[in-house]
Design a protein around this motif. Sequence first.
Motif, short mmCIF file in Angstrom:
data_model
loop_
_atom_site.label_atom_id
_atom_site.label_comp_id
_atom_site.label_asym_id
_atom_site.label_seq_id
_atom_site.Cartn_x
_atom_site.Cartn_y
_atom_site.Cartn_z
N VAL A 1 1.11 19.97 -4.89
CA VAL A 1 0.67 18.60 -4.70
C VAL A 1 1.69 17.68 -5.36
CG1 VAL A 1 -1.17 16.93 -5.12
CG2 VAL A 1 -1.74 19.33 -4.66
N VAL A 2 2.33 16.87 -4.55
CA VAL A 2 3.35 15.94 -5.05
C VAL A 2 2.86 14.54 -4.75
CG1 VAL A 2 5.76 15.23 -4.91
CG2 VAL A 2 5.16 17.63 -4.56
N VAL A 3 2.86 13.70 -5.76
CA VAL A 3 2.36 12.33 -5.59
C VAL A 3 3.25 11.37 -6.37
CG1 VAL A 3 0.73 12.52 -7.51
CG2 VAL A 3 0.29 10.90 -5.68
N THR B 1 -3.18 7.39 -2.53
CA THR B 1 -3.65 8.64 -3.10
C THR B 1 -3.24 8.63 -4.57
OG1 THR B 1 -3.24 9.73 -0.99
CG2 THR B 1 -3.63 11.16 -2.88
N PRO B 2 -4.04 8.00 -5.42
CA PRO B 2 -3.65 7.89 -6.83
C PRO B 2 -3.44 9.25 -7.49
CG PRO B 2 -5.51 6.47 -6.33
CD PRO B 2 -5.30 7.36 -5.13
N ALA C 1 8.76 6.28 -10.22
CA ALA C 1 9.32 5.20 -9.40
C ALA C 1 9.05 5.41 -7.91
CB ALA C 1 10.81 5.05 -9.67
N ALA C 2 7.84 5.87 -7.59
CA ALA C 2 7.50 6.12 -6.19
C ALA C 2 6.03 5.84 -5.94
CB ALA C 2 7.82 7.57 -5.82
N GLY C 3 5.76 5.39 -4.71
CA GLY C 3 4.40 5.15 -4.26
C GLY C 3 4.00 6.23 -3.27
N HIS C 4 3.32 5.83 -2.18
CA HIS C 4 2.80 6.78 -1.20
C HIS C 4 3.90 7.44 -0.38
CE1 HIS C 4 -0.60 8.53 0.83
NE2 HIS C 4 -0.12 8.17 2.01
N ASN D 1 0.81 -1.22 0.00
CA ASN D 1 0.00 0.00 0.00
C ASN D 1 0.84 1.27 0.00
OD1 ASN D 1 -2.39 -1.49 0.11
ND2 ASN D 1 -2.36 -1.53 2.33
N VAL D 2 1.97 1.22 0.65
CA VAL D 2 2.74 2.46 0.81
C VAL D 2 3.96 2.57 -0.09
CG1 VAL D 2 1.91 2.90 3.16
CG2 VAL D 2 4.02 1.60 2.82
N LEU D 3 4.48 1.44 -0.55
CA LEU D 3 5.65 1.48 -1.43
C LEU D 3 5.25 1.11 -2.85
CD1 LEU D 3 8.34 -0.25 0.81
CD2 LEU D 3 8.06 2.20 0.36
#
Length: 112
Positions: A59-61, A68-69, A87-90, A4-6
Motif C-alpha cells: 500500500v503506497v500513499v 485516500t488519507p 511531497a505527494a497527494g493522490h 483533490n488529486v495533487l
Amino acid sequence: MLPNVLGTTTRADRPELVAEVRDMIATQPPDGVAWAQRAMADRPDSTSLLREFRGPALVVVGEEDTVTPPEGAADLLPGTDPVRLPAAGHLAPMENPEAFAEVVVPWINRVG
C-alpha cells in the motif's frame, strides 16, 4: 479537482505538473467522466474481499493525499502498513516518481 488529486507541495512547487494534470482533466470527454462516476457510484462494496486477502500487498500513499488519507490507507488489508511518500497527494507516482520507484521496484523484485 486539482486540490483533490495533487498534494499541496506539488501545487506550490511544480507548476508544470499542475498544468499537465489540469490538461489531462480538461481533455476527458464529458460522457466518459459521467460514465466513470456512475460506475464508481454503482460498484458493489468489496471491502470484505480485501479483509480476506492473504497474498502479498503493498500500500503506497502520498502523505498529502486527501482522497485516500494515509491514516486509513491500509485499514482493509490485514498485516500491511502503508508506505507514505513525501511531497505527494493522490497521484503519488506522478508527484514523486523517484520515491515511488524506490518503494515499488524492490517490492516487485522480492515478491516476483
